[in-house]
Design a protein around this motif. Structure first.
Motif, short mmCIF file in Angstrom:
data_model
loop_
_atom_site.label_atom_id
_atom_site.label_comp_id
_atom_site.label_asym_id
_atom_site.label_seq_id
_atom_site.Cartn_x
_atom_site.Cartn_y
_atom_site.Cartn_z
N GLU A 1 -8.94 -20.68 5.31
CA GLU A 1 -8.77 -19.29 4.92
C GLU A 1 -8.80 -19.19 3.39
O GLU A 1 -8.26 -20.05 2.70
CB GLU A 1 -7.45 -18.75 5.49
CG GLU A 1 -7.49 -18.57 7.00
CD GLU A 1 -6.14 -18.19 7.59
OE1 GLU A 1 -5.16 -18.12 6.81
OE2 GLU A 1 -6.06 -17.99 8.82
N PRO A 2 -9.46 -18.16 2.84
CA PRO A 2 -9.75 -18.10 1.40
C PRO A 2 -8.57 -18.37 0.47
O PRO A 2 -8.69 -19.19 -0.45
CB PRO A 2 -10.29 -16.66 1.23
CG PRO A 2 -10.88 -16.34 2.56
CD PRO A 2 -10.00 -17.00 3.58
N LYS B 1 -7.41 -21.96 0.83
CA LYS B 1 -8.45 -22.84 0.31
C LYS B 1 -8.42 -22.88 -1.22
O LYS B 1 -8.62 -23.93 -1.83
CB LYS B 1 -9.82 -22.36 0.79
CG LYS B 1 -10.95 -23.35 0.59
CD LYS B 1 -12.21 -22.88 1.29
CE LYS B 1 -13.33 -23.91 1.15
NZ LYS B 1 -14.55 -23.48 1.87
N ARG B 2 -8.12 -21.72 -1.83
CA ARG B 2 -8.01 -21.66 -3.30
C ARG B 2 -6.85 -22.53 -3.78
O ARG B 2 -6.99 -23.29 -4.76
CB ARG B 2 -7.81 -20.21 -3.74
CG ARG B 2 -7.67 -20.05 -5.25
CD ARG B 2 -7.27 -18.62 -5.61
NE ARG B 2 -5.96 -18.28 -5.10
CZ ARG B 2 -4.81 -18.66 -5.69
NH1 ARG B 2 -4.84 -19.42 -6.78
NH2 ARG B 2 -3.65 -18.30 -5.17
#
Length: 607
Positions: free
Chosen positions: A570-571, A574-575
Motif C-alpha cells: 500500500e502506497p 511502501k513509502r
C-alpha cells in the motif's frame, strides 16, 4: 515473580541455571530470569523458588555506557604500557588499542552487568549463601574469555563464564554485602582446539596467488564483501590480496595460558571505585592468548609472510586473531585500516561502536552517523525475492538480544523485571488472540538451541506452533545463510525487534514483516540506546502499522489480513519502508562491481 524476604533470614542464592550448584532441599532465590532454562525445567517442578526482582536501570544506560567507554580507554592505555614491557616492544598506544579495545569494552560491560546483579541482590537480604565451583581457575589452560576458550564438553559455557565472574566478584567484595560462597568440585573438560601443523606452509595455489599479489596495494582479511568474492578476487588480481583462508588460525590455539608469565605483567588502572578494583585484580588472567603467550610466535610468523606494507588493510571482526595482529603492525607502519560492519547495528545502536573506533574508514550498510563511516553494500542484502518464488510460510523469529538477555549489559539497557514480564505478556496476548488457522501456519525460530526457557514457554502457550531447529549445519551453511533461505519462502515474517538483521534482511527483499515489539517507543527514547535515526524509524514503522506493542491488535491483524503482499505494498506503507531501507541498508544488484570500483579508487589513492 518478586521476592519478599525476611531480612534476618539467610537466603540460598542461585547465580546461574547450572542445577549442580543448587540445593534442592532449600527454597532457592534466583538471581535473575537467566536461572530458568529449558534444560533445568523438570528440576524446577520439584523445588520451591523465587526470582529476585530486577531493577529498571534503563535511565542509567547512557551514563553507564559512557563511563565504561572512558574506563576502557584508561584500561587500554595501561595495557599498552604493560604489554610493551612484557614483550620488550615499543608499540604505540594506538597499536594496542586497535588490538584490544573491542575485547576490553565487551569484557567491562559483562563484568559491570554481573556486578550490578549482585548489588541488586544485596538490597533484598542481609545475608545469603551461594554455591560456586571450587576448581582453581588458574589451572585452566585457556582464559575463559578468550576466542579459543568457547569449547567445553560437559557444561554450558555461557553459564560457566557468568559463574566465574560472579564467583570472583563475591570473593573480592562478598563480605561487604553479606554474600558467602560455598565451593564444590567439578571437572571441566575442554575439547582441544585443532592445530594445523602445516601452518605457515601454504599450498602451491596459495603460493602462486601470494607471489602475484606480493606487492598489492590492498590486503584483505575476513570481510563480508560482494555477492561473488571469487569474481572480485580475479578482477583485482595483482592489486588486492585476499588473505583469508591462509591457514594460520591455529597459531594462537596451540598455546596455553602461563600464569607465571601473567604475574609478571604490571597492570595498574589506578582504580577510582570498587568495580574498578575488582577489574584491576582479574583482567590480566583473562587477557586473550594472542596478546600474551602467543603474541611473539604470531609476530614472527607475520614477519615471515608479510614483508610488504600495503596502502590499505581491510578487516572484519574484533577478536584478537593472528590476522588482526598483522593488521595492527601494518597500521603502525602507515597502512590505513578499513573496517566492516557485519549487520546494521552501527546505524541502529547509539553505542556499541567499539569495532570501528580504531579504523580510519568503517564500511556500514546504512547512512553514516559519523565522519568515519562510509556506506557500502553487503552481499547478504543484494537479492530480492523473484515473483515466481512460492511463499507460503509465516515465520516467527525471536529477538537475539532478548533470547540472550543474560548479555543485557553488552548493547542494550537492563530494563528490569517488569519489561521481562511484558515480553511474555505480549507473546501470550498474540498467541491467545490468533485463530487456530494462523497458529497452525506459524513456524517458530528461536535464536539457537540454548535459548533459556523460551522454547518450552512457547510450547506451553501453544502446542500447535511448529519449530524450526535447523542451525545451518548441513551443506556447510552458516546460521545466517540458513536464515536467508527461510525468509525466501515466507509470506509473512514476524520479528520481535528492529535491532536485528533479520528485520532488515526481510524488508530489503520485499517480504512483508510485522514487528511484535515488547519495548515501547517511550521506553526506547527514555533509555537512549537506539540511535536518533533508529528511533525515528521506530515512530514511522509504528505509525505505518508494522510495529505492534499490543499483542491482541497484532493477532487481529494476522487473522484478518488475507493478502500480506497487498497490505505491504500500500502506497503510504511502501513509502515508509523505502525510507527505512534507504536509511539502514544500501543494496545493489551487482555489489561485486561496486566493490571493484571502490577498491580501484583506494589503489589510486582516492580512498
Amino acid at each position: 515473580m518478586s521476592l519478599n524476604t525476611d531480612k534476618e533470614k539467610t537466603e540460598y542464592l542461585a547465580l546461574t541455571a547450572d542445577t549442580e550448584l543448587w540445593d534442592p532441599g532449600k527454597e532457592i532465590v534466583m538471581l535473575g530470569d537467566w536461572c530458568i532454562a529449558d534444560f533445568n525445567r523438570d528440576i524446577l517442578k520439584g523445588i520451591k523458588y523465587t526470582i529476585l526482582e530486577e531493577k529498571d536501570r534503563a535511565a542509567d544506560f547512557c551514563g553507564d555506557q559512557e563511563y565504561l567507554e572512558k574506563l576502557g580507554k584508561r584500561v587500554a592505555a595501561s595495557l599498552a604500557k604493560s604489554l610493551n614491557e612484557l614483550h620488550h616492544t615499543n608499540h604505540t598506544e594506538a597499536y594496542w588499542s586497535f588490538l584490544l579495545r573491542e575485547w576490553v569494552i565487551e569484557y567491562l560491560k559483562q563484568w559491570y552487568k554481573c556486578y550490578n546483579d549482585l548489588l541488586n541482590a544485596k538490597d533484598h537480604f542481609d545475608t545469603a549463601v551461594t554455591c560456586v565451583y571450587g576448581t582453581d581457575e588458574e589451572t585452566y589452560p585457556f582464559p575463559l574469555f578468550d576466542i579459543q576458550s568457547f569449547r567445553y564438553d560437559n557444561v554450558n559455557l555461557l553459564d560457566f563464564c557468568m559463574l566465574s565472574i560472579y564467583k570472583r566478584i563475591i570473593e573480592e567484595i562478598g563480605d561487604h554485602y553479606g554474600i558467602e560462597a560455598e565451593y564444590r568440585d567439578k571437572e571441566i573438560k575442554r575439547t582441544p582446539v585443532p592445530v594445523n601443523e602445516k601452518t605457515g606452509k601454504p599450498g602451491i595455489k596459495d603460493r602462486i596467488y601470494g607471489f602475484i599479489n606480493r606487492k598489492a596495494d590492498i590486503m584483505i582479511f575476513n570481510t563480508i564483501m560482494g555477492d561473488d568474492p571469487g569474481r572480485l578476487k580475479l578482477k583485482m588480481l595483482g592489486k588486492t590480496f585476499f588473505t583469508y583462508g591462509s591457514g594460520d588460525s591455529s597459531l594462537i590455539g596451540r598455546h596455553r595460558r602461563d600464569l607465571s608469565l601473567r604475574k609478571s605483567i604490571h597492570f595498574d588502572i589506578r582504580p577510582e571505585n570498587e568495580f574498578e578494583t575488582v577489574i584491576g585484580k582479574n583482567m590480566i588472567n583473562d587477557l586473550p592468548l594472542g596478546v600474551v603467550e602467543a603474541y611473539e610466535d604470531v609476530c614472527r610468523y607475520n614477519e615471515k609472510i608479510c614483508k610488504h606494507v600495503p596502502k590499505a588493510v581491510m578487516i572484519w571482526g574484533g577478536k584478537v586473531t593472528s590476522e588482526k595482529i598483522r593488521a595492527a603492525g601494518l597500521k603502525e607502519k602507515g597502512a590505513k585500516i578499513y573496517g566492516f560492519a557485519h549487520s546494521p547495528i552501527p546505524s541502529v545502536f547509539r553505542y556499541s561502536h567499539e569495532e570501528e573506533d580504531d579504523c580510519d574508514v568503517f564500511y556500514c550498510w546504512g547512512k553514516p552517523v559519523n565522519s568515519r563511516q562510509r556506506t557500502a553494500p553487503s552481499f547478504k542484502y543484494y537479492k530480492r525475492v523473484a515473483d515466481s518464488v512460492k511463499r507460503e510460510k509465516i515465520r516467527w523469529f525471536t529477538d537475539p538480544c532478548r533470547s540472550n538477555f543474560r548479555y543485557a549489559g553488552k548493547s542494550r539497557p537492563v530494563f528490569g523485571s517488569a519489561v521481562n514480564d511484558r515480553y511474555w505478556e505480549l507473546t501470550e496476548e498474540f498467541i491467545s488472540g490468533c485463530d487456530q488457522r494462523v497458529l497452525n501456519e506459524i513456524i517458530y525460530r528461536q535464536r539457537d538451541l540454548s535459548d533459556y526457557g523460551i522454547r518450552h514457554k512457547i510450547e506451553d502457550l501453544c502446542p500447535e506452533i511448529s519449530f524450526d531447529d535447523r542451525l545451518g549445519q548441513t551443506a556447510g551453511q552458516s546460521y545466517g545463510g540458513l536464515i536467508s533461505e527461510l525468509i525466501y519462502d515466507s509470506r509473512l515474517v514476524i520479528c520481535e525487534s528492529i535491532t536485528t538483521s533479520v528485520f532488515y534482511e526481510t524488508i530489503v527483499r520485499g517480504i512483508p514483516v510485522m514487528v511484535l515489539y515488547y519495548l515501547s517507543y517511550d521506553l526506547c527514547k527514555r533509555s537512549g540506546f537506539l540511535s536518533d535515526m533508529a528511533l525515528d524509524a521506530y515512530g514511522k514503522l509504528k505509525d505505518a502499522g508494522i510495529i505492534f506493542n499490543d499483542g491482541k491488535k497484532a493477532a487481529e491483524f494476522v487473522n484478518n489480513c488475507r493478502d500480506f503482499d497487498k497490505w505491504w505494498n500500500e502506497p503510504e506503507r511502501k513509502r515508509v519502508i523505502k525510507e527505512v531501507t534507504d536509511d539502514f541498508i544500501f543494496h545493489t544488484d551487482d555489489s561485486c562491481s561496486w566493490w571493484e570500483k571502490e577498491l580501484a579508487g583506494i589503489c589510486k589513492g582516492n580512498g
